[in-house]
Design a protein around this motif. Structure first.
Motif, PDB file in Angstrom:
ATOM      1  N   ALA A  88      -2.830   2.003  -3.754  1.00  0.00           N
ATOM      2  CA  ALA A  88      -2.513   3.366  -3.337  1.00  0.00           C
ATOM      3  C   ALA A  88      -3.650   3.958  -2.520  1.00  0.00           C
ATOM      4  O   ALA A  88      -4.825   3.615  -2.717  1.00  0.00           O
ATOM      5  CB  ALA A  88      -2.242   4.253  -4.559  1.00  0.00           C
ATOM      6  N   CYS A  89      -3.285   4.849  -1.615  1.00  0.00           N
ATOM      7  CA  CYS A  89      -4.282   5.651  -0.901  1.00  0.00           C
ATOM      8  C   CYS A  89      -3.678   7.024  -0.659  1.00  0.00           C
ATOM      9  O   CYS A  89      -2.451   7.189  -0.642  1.00  0.00           O
ATOM     10  CB  CYS A  89      -4.725   4.992   0.402  1.00  0.00           C
ATOM     11  N   ALA A  90      -4.531   8.029  -0.491  1.00  0.00           N
ATOM     12  CA  ALA A  90      -4.040   9.398  -0.413  1.00  0.00           C
ATOM     13  C   ALA A  90      -5.097  10.300   0.195  1.00  0.00           C
ATOM     14  O   ALA A  90      -6.291  10.003   0.168  1.00  0.00           O
ATOM     15  CB  ALA A  90      -3.654   9.902  -1.803  1.00  0.00           C
ATOM     16  N   HIS A  91      -4.613  11.450   0.694  1.00  0.00           N
ATOM     17  CA  HIS A  91      -5.490  12.419   1.352  1.00  0.00           C
ATOM     18  C   HIS A  91      -5.271  13.808   0.778  1.00  0.00           C
ATOM     19  O   HIS A  91      -4.146  14.210   0.471  1.00  0.00           O
ATOM     20  CB  HIS A  91      -5.191  12.446   2.851  1.00  0.00           C
ATOM     21  N   SER A  92      -6.358  14.558   0.607  1.00  0.00           N
ATOM     22  CA  SER A  92      -6.348  15.976   0.275  1.00  0.00           C
ATOM     23  C   SER A  92      -5.569  16.229  -1.013  1.00  0.00           C
ATOM     24  O   SER A  92      -5.846  15.610  -2.033  1.00  0.00           O
ATOM     25  CB  SER A  92      -5.797  16.767   1.471  1.00  0.00           C
ATOM     26  N   GLN A 106       0.860  -1.183   0.000  1.00  0.00           N
ATOM     27  CA  GLN A 106       0.000   0.000   0.000  1.00  0.00           C
ATOM     28  C   GLN A 106       0.900   1.238   0.000  1.00  0.00           C
ATOM     29  O   GLN A 106       1.764   1.384   0.872  1.00  0.00           O
ATOM     30  CB  GLN A 106      -0.909   0.020   1.229  1.00  0.00           C
ATOM     31  N   VAL A 107       0.728   2.110  -0.978  1.00  0.00           N
ATOM     32  CA  VAL A 107       1.514   3.340  -1.094  1.00  0.00           C
ATOM     33  C   VAL A 107       0.634   4.509  -0.661  1.00  0.00           C
ATOM     34  O   VAL A 107      -0.467   4.695  -1.190  1.00  0.00           O
ATOM     35  CB  VAL A 107       2.000   3.568  -2.542  1.00  0.00           C
ATOM     36  N   PHE A 108       1.139   5.309   0.288  1.00  0.00           N
ATOM     37  CA  PHE A 108       0.379   6.467   0.773  1.00  0.00           C
ATOM     38  C   PHE A 108       1.014   7.766   0.274  1.00  0.00           C
ATOM     39  O   PHE A 108       2.233   7.955   0.366  1.00  0.00           O
ATOM     40  CB  PHE A 108       0.323   6.494   2.297  1.00  0.00           C
ATOM     41  N   THR A 142      -7.700   4.327  -3.020  1.00  0.00           N
ATOM     42  CA  THR A 142      -8.700   4.983  -2.190  1.00  0.00           C
ATOM     43  C   THR A 142      -8.259   6.420  -1.972  1.00  0.00           C
ATOM     44  O   THR A 142      -7.156   6.664  -1.467  1.00  0.00           O
ATOM     45  CB  THR A 142      -8.861   4.270  -0.837  1.00  0.00           C
ATOM     46  N   LEU A 143      -9.094   7.372  -2.377  1.00  0.00           N
ATOM     47  CA  LEU A 143      -8.761   8.790  -2.321  1.00  0.00           C
ATOM     48  C   LEU A 143      -9.714   9.507  -1.385  1.00  0.00           C
ATOM     49  O   LEU A 143     -10.939   9.425  -1.549  1.00  0.00           O
ATOM     50  CB  LEU A 143      -8.841   9.396  -3.720  1.00  0.00           C
ATOM     51  N   LEU A 144      -9.150  10.224  -0.418  1.00  0.00           N
ATOM     52  CA  LEU A 144      -9.952  10.887   0.610  1.00  0.00           C
ATOM     53  C   LEU A 144      -9.831  12.402   0.504  1.00  0.00           C
ATOM     54  O   LEU A 144      -8.731  12.958   0.532  1.00  0.00           O
ATOM     55  CB  LEU A 144      -9.482  10.430   2.001  1.00  0.00           C
ATOM     56  N   SER A 145     -10.974  13.066   0.332  1.00  0.00           N
ATOM     57  CA  SER A 145     -11.091  14.522   0.475  1.00  0.00           C
ATOM     58  C   SER A 145     -10.113  15.291  -0.401  1.00  0.00           C
ATOM     59  O   SER A 145      -9.416  16.201   0.054  1.00  0.00           O
ATOM     60  CB  SER A 145     -10.891  14.920   1.946  1.00  0.00           C
ATOM     61  N   GLY A 146     -10.078  14.951  -1.673  1.00  0.00           N
ATOM     62  CA  GLY A 146      -9.183  15.648  -2.587  1.00  0.00           C
ATOM     63  C   GLY A 146      -9.861  16.776  -3.336  1.00  0.00           C
ATOM     64  O   GLY A 146     -11.082  16.799  -3.498  1.00  0.00           O
ATOM     65  N   LEU A 200      -2.965  14.541  -6.551  1.00  0.00           N
ATOM     66  CA  LEU A 200      -1.767  14.079  -7.248  1.00  0.00           C
ATOM     67  C   LEU A 200      -1.868  12.603  -7.620  1.00  0.00           C
ATOM     68  O   LEU A 200      -1.463  12.197  -8.721  1.00  0.00           O
ATOM     69  CB  LEU A 200      -0.539  14.316  -6.372  1.00  0.00           C
ATOM     70  N   THR A 201      -2.431  11.804  -6.730  1.00  0.00           N
ATOM     71  CA  THR A 201      -2.553  10.372  -7.002  1.00  0.00           C
ATOM     72  C   THR A 201      -3.527  10.114  -8.137  1.00  0.00           C
ATOM     73  O   THR A 201      -3.269   9.275  -9.017  1.00  0.00           O
ATOM     74  CB  THR A 201      -2.989   9.631  -5.733  1.00  0.00           C
ATOM     75  N   ALA A 202      -4.650  10.814  -8.155  1.00  0.00           N
ATOM     76  CA  ALA A 202      -5.611  10.650  -9.249  1.00  0.00           C
ATOM     77  C   ALA A 202      -4.955  10.952 -10.588  1.00  0.00           C
ATOM     78  O   ALA A 202      -5.135  10.219 -11.572  1.00  0.00           O
ATOM     79  CB  ALA A 202      -6.825  11.547  -9.027  1.00  0.00           C
TER      80      ALA A 202
END
Length: 303
Positions: free
Chosen positions: A154-158, A81-83, A186-190, A163-165
């Motif tokens: 992958a997962c990421a925040h804000s 899992q890459v954060f 999984t993308l949170l609050s971007g 950037l991940t998308a």
């Protein structure tokens, strides 16, 4: 619900006046406990590094900022899992987010936390290039640290979700990869639409050309994303951030790439980030389900 007007000023984007739009892109002003929560990130990350087996500051690209930490699962080969962290594109490093490993390592998942340069040290396209290099490095080198290269997620925040998308919408061949490698995210609050960003106070440091505004808006490129995406948000996010999460989820749905939609209740933007480090929470459950990994019987560490 549409927030009350702060003044009689004309609107500059949708129903927002300039003051309202600025407020919607000021998450710290929106969440009164922001500094307290961010301080917890730092303390929890320090504790995670003291507790978990890991390797720090692995170089993945040519610049000094392009480093990553690897937190090792007990057994290999293991999924990865890459954060990718947030921070309005200008704050924080990987060292502030080690605590995400608390949810994944006990479940048998190697956890990689990326660092990259922030604005204004580089421009936004350069940040994106660094994140893409980070994903490419993990895909190419997963076996070297016991990871399964066929099970990279992958997962990421804000701003990290932004950037991940975009990284997942890139042509893998341009990165020297046979395929996308990242199986799901999984993308949170971007923020997924750069037009209102550039109409807000953030334009003082996020400097983009008209072409870049469109090129760097994930909302315009949902059909280029090759893997399933879970879109998450916090019910205490700003109105515009919630709208953008809904809009991007809808675009992914039309493209056949939406794997789920989650709203974290009773949390603001910064508290939502802490959900990545909660082994028993709904965000972790969704990520583990996405990876096909069973939740450990006894979760793990206290939040």
């Amino acid at each position: 619900m549409r927030e009350a007007r702060l003044s009689a000023e004309p609107t500059v984007y949708r129903h927002y006046t300039k003051a309202e739009l600025d407020r919607n892109f000021d998450q710290r002003g929106w969440a009164r406990n922001a500094e307290e929560v961010i301080a917890r990130y730092v303390a929890r990350s320090r504790a995670t590094r003291a507790r978990l087996d890991h390797r720090r500051n692995v170089r993945y690209g040519p610049s000094a900022d392009e480093t990553l930490d690897i937190f090792y699962a007990p057994r290999s080969p293991a999924p990865v899992q890459v954060f990718v962290h947030g921070g309005a594109w200008r704050h924080f490093t990987k060292d502030d987010y080690s605590f995400v490993a608390d949810s994944f390592v006990p479940a048998g998942i190697h956890t990689v936390v990326l660092s990259f340069a922030n604005l204004p040290t580089v421009r936004l396209p350069d940040m994106l290039a660094q994140v893409r290099r980070g994903f490419a490095w993990v895909c190419r080198h997963a076996e070297s640290f016991g990871g399964d290269p066929s099970r990279v997620y992958a997962c990421a925040h804000s701003s990290g979700a932004h950037l991940t998308a975009l990284a997942l919408a890139a042509d893998p061949a341009a990165q020297g990869l046979d395929d996308g490698c990242v199986q799901a995210a999984t993308l949170l609050s971007g923020p997924y639409d750069m037009e209102p960003v550039m109409l807000s106070a953030r334009s003082a440091y996020v400097r983009l050309t008209a072409y870049e505004v469109a090129a760097l808006s994930p909302l315009a490129h949902a059909d280029a994303i090759r893997c399933p995406i879970v879109i998450a948000s916090a019910d205490g996010d700003t109105d515009e951030f919630k709208r953008q999460s809904d809009a991007f989820a809808a675009a992914l749905g039309r493209a056949g790439r939406l794997a789920g939609r989650i709203v974290l209740t009773g949390m603001n933007h910064f508290e939502g980030m802490e959900a990545f480090g909660d082994p028993d929470g709904p965000l972790t459950a969704a990520i583990l389900n996405q990876m096909g990994v069973a939740r450990p019987p006894a979760a793990g560490y206290a939040v």
